[in-house]
Motif scaffolding. Structure first.
Motif, mmCIF file in Angstrom:
data_model
loop_
_atom_site.group_PDB
_atom_site.id
_atom_site.type_symbol
_atom_site.label_atom_id
_atom_site.label_comp_id
_atom_site.label_asym_id
_atom_site.label_seq_id
_atom_site.Cartn_x
_atom_site.Cartn_y
_atom_site.Cartn_z
ATOM 1 N N MET A 9 0.995 -1.097 -0.092
ATOM 2 C CA MET A 9 -0.067 -0.163 -0.118
ATOM 3 C C MET A 9 0.930 1.307 0.087
ATOM 4 O O MET A 9 2.068 1.261 0.165
ATOM 5 N N HIS A 10 0.134 2.320 -0.429
ATOM 6 C CA HIS A 10 0.982 3.731 -0.370
ATOM 7 C C HIS A 10 0.974 4.050 0.923
ATOM 8 O O HIS A 10 0.272 4.054 1.854
ATOM 9 N N MET A 11 2.328 4.715 1.591
ATOM 10 C CA MET A 11 2.696 5.141 2.628
ATOM 11 C C MET A 11 3.525 6.386 2.515
ATOM 12 O O MET A 11 4.063 6.377 1.451
ATOM 13 N N PRO A 12 3.430 7.344 3.525
ATOM 14 C CA PRO A 12 4.328 8.367 3.081
ATOM 15 C C PRO A 12 5.977 8.050 3.265
ATOM 16 O O PRO A 12 6.370 7.104 3.921
ATOM 17 N N PRO A 13 6.669 8.780 2.533
ATOM 18 C CA PRO A 13 6.324 9.897 1.766
ATOM 19 C C PRO A 13 5.904 9.628 0.171
ATOM 20 O O PRO A 13 6.429 8.355 -0.102
ATOM 21 N N PRO A 14 5.286 10.214 -0.632
ATOM 22 C CA PRO A 14 4.788 11.488 -0.156
ATOM 23 C C PRO A 14 3.675 11.358 0.484
ATOM 24 O O PRO A 14 2.890 10.545 0.559
ATOM 25 N N VAL A 15 3.212 12.536 1.238
ATOM 26 C CA VAL A 15 1.732 12.749 2.049
ATOM 27 C C VAL A 15 0.764 13.004 1.060
ATOM 28 O O VAL A 15 0.471 14.097 0.656
ATOM 29 N N HIS A 16 -0.281 12.091 1.117
ATOM 30 C CA HIS A 16 -1.502 12.400 0.680
ATOM 31 C C HIS A 16 -2.630 11.622 1.218
ATOM 32 O O HIS A 16 -2.281 10.511 2.164
ATOM 33 N N GLY A 17 -3.799 11.559 1.082
ATOM 34 C CA GLY A 17 -4.741 10.771 1.827
ATOM 35 C C GLY A 17 -4.657 9.385 1.637
ATOM 36 O O GLY A 17 -4.624 8.902 2.871
ATOM 37 N N ALA A 18 -4.310 8.657 0.597
ATOM 38 C CA ALA A 18 -4.145 7.208 0.814
ATOM 39 C C ALA A 18 -2.958 6.702 1.406
ATOM 40 O O ALA A 18 -3.077 5.824 2.038
ATOM 41 N N THR A 43 4.402 2.869 -3.460
ATOM 42 C CA THR A 43 4.590 3.957 -4.351
ATOM 43 C C THR A 43 5.851 4.067 -4.686
ATOM 44 O O THR A 43 6.725 3.459 -4.231
ATOM 45 N N THR A 44 6.150 4.546 -6.138
ATOM 46 C CA THR A 44 7.449 4.911 -6.693
ATOM 47 C C THR A 44 7.869 6.290 -6.710
ATOM 48 O O THR A 44 8.649 6.549 -7.495
ATOM 49 N N ALA A 45 6.650 7.107 -6.281
ATOM 50 C CA ALA A 45 7.008 8.646 -6.161
ATOM 51 C C ALA A 45 7.626 9.099 -5.119
ATOM 52 O O ALA A 45 7.539 8.831 -4.087
ATOM 53 N N LYS A 46 8.604 9.808 -5.228
ATOM 54 C CA LYS A 46 9.460 10.668 -4.188
ATOM 55 C C LYS A 46 8.652 11.919 -3.557
ATOM 56 O O LYS A 46 8.839 12.085 -2.347
ATOM 57 N N ASN A 47 7.862 12.569 -4.081
ATOM 58 C CA ASN A 47 7.132 13.650 -3.549
ATOM 59 C C ASN A 47 5.771 13.770 -4.651
ATOM 60 O O ASN A 47 5.537 13.025 -5.605
ATOM 61 N N LEU A 48 5.043 14.826 -4.066
ATOM 62 C CA LEU A 48 3.702 15.086 -4.787
ATOM 63 C C LEU A 48 3.799 15.396 -6.177
ATOM 64 O O LEU A 48 2.997 14.969 -7.358
ATOM 65 N N GLN A 49 4.857 16.015 -6.560
ATOM 66 C CA GLN A 49 5.055 16.458 -8.000
ATOM 67 C C GLN A 49 5.640 15.264 -8.928
ATOM 68 O O GLN A 49 5.645 15.472 -10.065
ATOM 69 N N ASP A 50 6.171 14.402 -8.261
ATOM 70 C CA ASP A 50 6.575 13.314 -8.810
ATOM 71 C C ASP A 50 5.518 12.268 -9.372
ATOM 72 O O ASP A 50 5.618 11.216 -10.307
ATOM 73 N N ILE A 51 4.435 12.336 -8.531
ATOM 74 C CA ILE A 51 2.878 11.331 -9.023
ATOM 75 C C ILE A 51 2.737 11.609 -10.365
ATOM 76 O O ILE A 51 2.527 12.674 -10.990
ATOM 77 N N GLY A 52 2.699 10.452 -11.119
ATOM 78 C CA GLY A 52 2.252 10.499 -12.553
ATOM 79 C C GLY A 52 3.349 10.645 -13.576
ATOM 80 O O GLY A 52 3.101 10.450 -14.896
ATOM 81 N N LYS A 53 4.311 11.149 -13.191
ATOM 82 C CA LYS A 53 5.723 11.171 -14.245
ATOM 83 C C LYS A 53 5.949 9.865 -14.448
ATOM 84 O O LYS A 53 6.128 8.770 -13.466
ATOM 85 N N VAL A 54 6.782 9.652 -15.508
ATOM 86 C CA VAL A 54 7.359 8.419 -15.800
ATOM 87 C C VAL A 54 9.017 8.917 -16.310
ATOM 88 O O VAL A 54 9.339 9.663 -16.610
ATOM 89 N N GLY A 55 9.619 7.684 -16.026
ATOM 90 C CA GLY A 55 11.173 7.891 -16.185
ATOM 91 C C GLY A 55 11.931 6.794 -16.068
ATOM 92 O O GLY A 55 11.352 5.614 -15.247
#
Length: 374
Positions: A9-18, A43-55
């Protein structure tokens, strides 16, 4: 012996509802006493801005995540695997691979949705095929009964569990103090609170349009905007929108606030307004925070919000994008301090009954037990 559950499951970071709900599950004394829990951050995102990005980095991280999940399954051999997937788009394709791998290894899966969007993609040929395979043989946890329509094409109602989110009660009181109540009734300029990142889809512009209507009608108020700047709307853009509507003396932007600083705005407010039409909005925790602080809430019919706000009792529900109706409901609350207090108390009572962290943990433990025993 305790039954073993692997939580992916998703856990911080980044911080969001889920992620916050994931952290609550991870730290839950009740769940960890009842089950032998093992945890992997999806999650594979490091921060909120990283969500949805690919690389390339995220691809490598995803391959490593798959390896870790596979190794954990073989080592732990859990009775149940709990996953919090994304509902649509590129993030769904990633989570599809995760869930299909787990199923092919012979493990029982329950998925817990903190977002929506299946119904927006179900008519696409590829997505339809993937959803059919994804939902086959699994149970689904939704945040509200209102959200069943999003997955009903693929999931039978008997395979769905409903578990609304909960948050810690940080107020340490169950009713408004006499001082607070008198402040909100006698002589104080009413404060309207908007608490969210500055996104158009969270209803920022709709709210400003409604406030303009109210000012033109001669109503007196202060609207506090609290939340982080975004690419589409920073402080300068917001201030320009405020000036265009002549609201400089009534709208104040305070930036992002946390902890006691955020709580101070909730305590000072007379009502909470959140006219969201954000596509993935399911069960905004910010509404629970407002109800916890005895605030009547005005929001929309987006996602599972009708399962949070009892229209006409704990607040009002308005159509999305409808500034005129929003203004009308805010006007009703501005004009009647007694109604604000009554709705705020009703919201607090519903919070204590349905949306505390303790209620959430108990409900989640029961659902997990039902699925382990299937």
């Amino acid at each position: 012996m305790k039954q073993k559950i692997l939580f992916i499951m998703h856990m911080p970071p980044p911080v969001h509802g889920a992620a916050m709900v994931g952290q609550y599950i991870h730290d839950s004394k009740l769940i960890n006493e009842k089950f032998e829990g093992h945890y992997i951050n999806l999650t594979t995102a490091k921060n909120l801005q990283d969500i949805g990005k690919v690389g390339f980095r995220k691809f490598v991280d995803f391959v490593m995540l798959l390896h870790r999940i596979r190794k954990s399954l073989k080592t732990i051999n859990p009775e149940l695997v709990y996953v919090t997937p994304n509902a649509c788009g590129g993030a769904f394709y990633k989570d599809y691979i995760v869930v299909q791998m787990i199923k092919r290894m012979g493990y029982q899966v329950v998925v817990h949705y903190h977002n929506k969007g299946v119904s927006t993609r179900q008519n696409r040929f590829l997505d339809n095929i993937l959803y059919q395979r994804f939902f086959k043989g699994i149970k689904v946890i939704l945040l509200s009964e209102c959200l069943y329509s999003d997955v009903m094409k693929y999931v039978k109602r008997e395979d769905v569990f409903v578990c609304g989110n909960g948050i810690p009660d940080i107020t340490n009181h169950s009713t408004c103090s006499d001082v607070a109540a008198s402040d909100h009734i006698d002589g104080k300029v009413p404060h309207v609170l908007f608490l969210s990142n500055l996104l158009i889809s969270k209803g920022v512009v709709v709210l400003l349009n409604a406030l303009k209507v109210l000012k033109e009608k001669g109503y007196c108020f202060v609207c506090d905007f609290v939340g982080g700047e975004t690419v589409e709307m920073d402080a300068a853009i917001l201030q320009n929108e405020v000036a265009k509507r002549g609201l400089e003396d009534m709208v104040v932007y305070h930036g992002r606030k946390y902890g006691k600083d955020k709580e101070a705005f909730l305590n000072a407010a007379d009502m909470f307004v959140f006219p969201t039409f954000y596509p993935n909005e399911c069960f905004p925790l910010v509404l629970l925070e407002a109800m916890q602080h005895h605030l009547p809430c005005v929001s929309t019919t987006e996602g599972g919000i009708p399962g949070i706000i009892d229209d006409g009792k704990t607040g009002f529900l308005v159509p999305k994008h409808d500034a005129e109706t929003l203004a009308e409901k805010i006007q009703t609350l501005l004009s009647d301090a007694t109604l604000r207090q009554r709705m705020g108390e009703a919201g607090r009572e519903k919070f204590e009954k349905e949306f505390t962290l303790e209620v959430f943990e108990k409900r989640m433990a029961e659902i997990l037990s039902d699925n382990v025993e299937c």
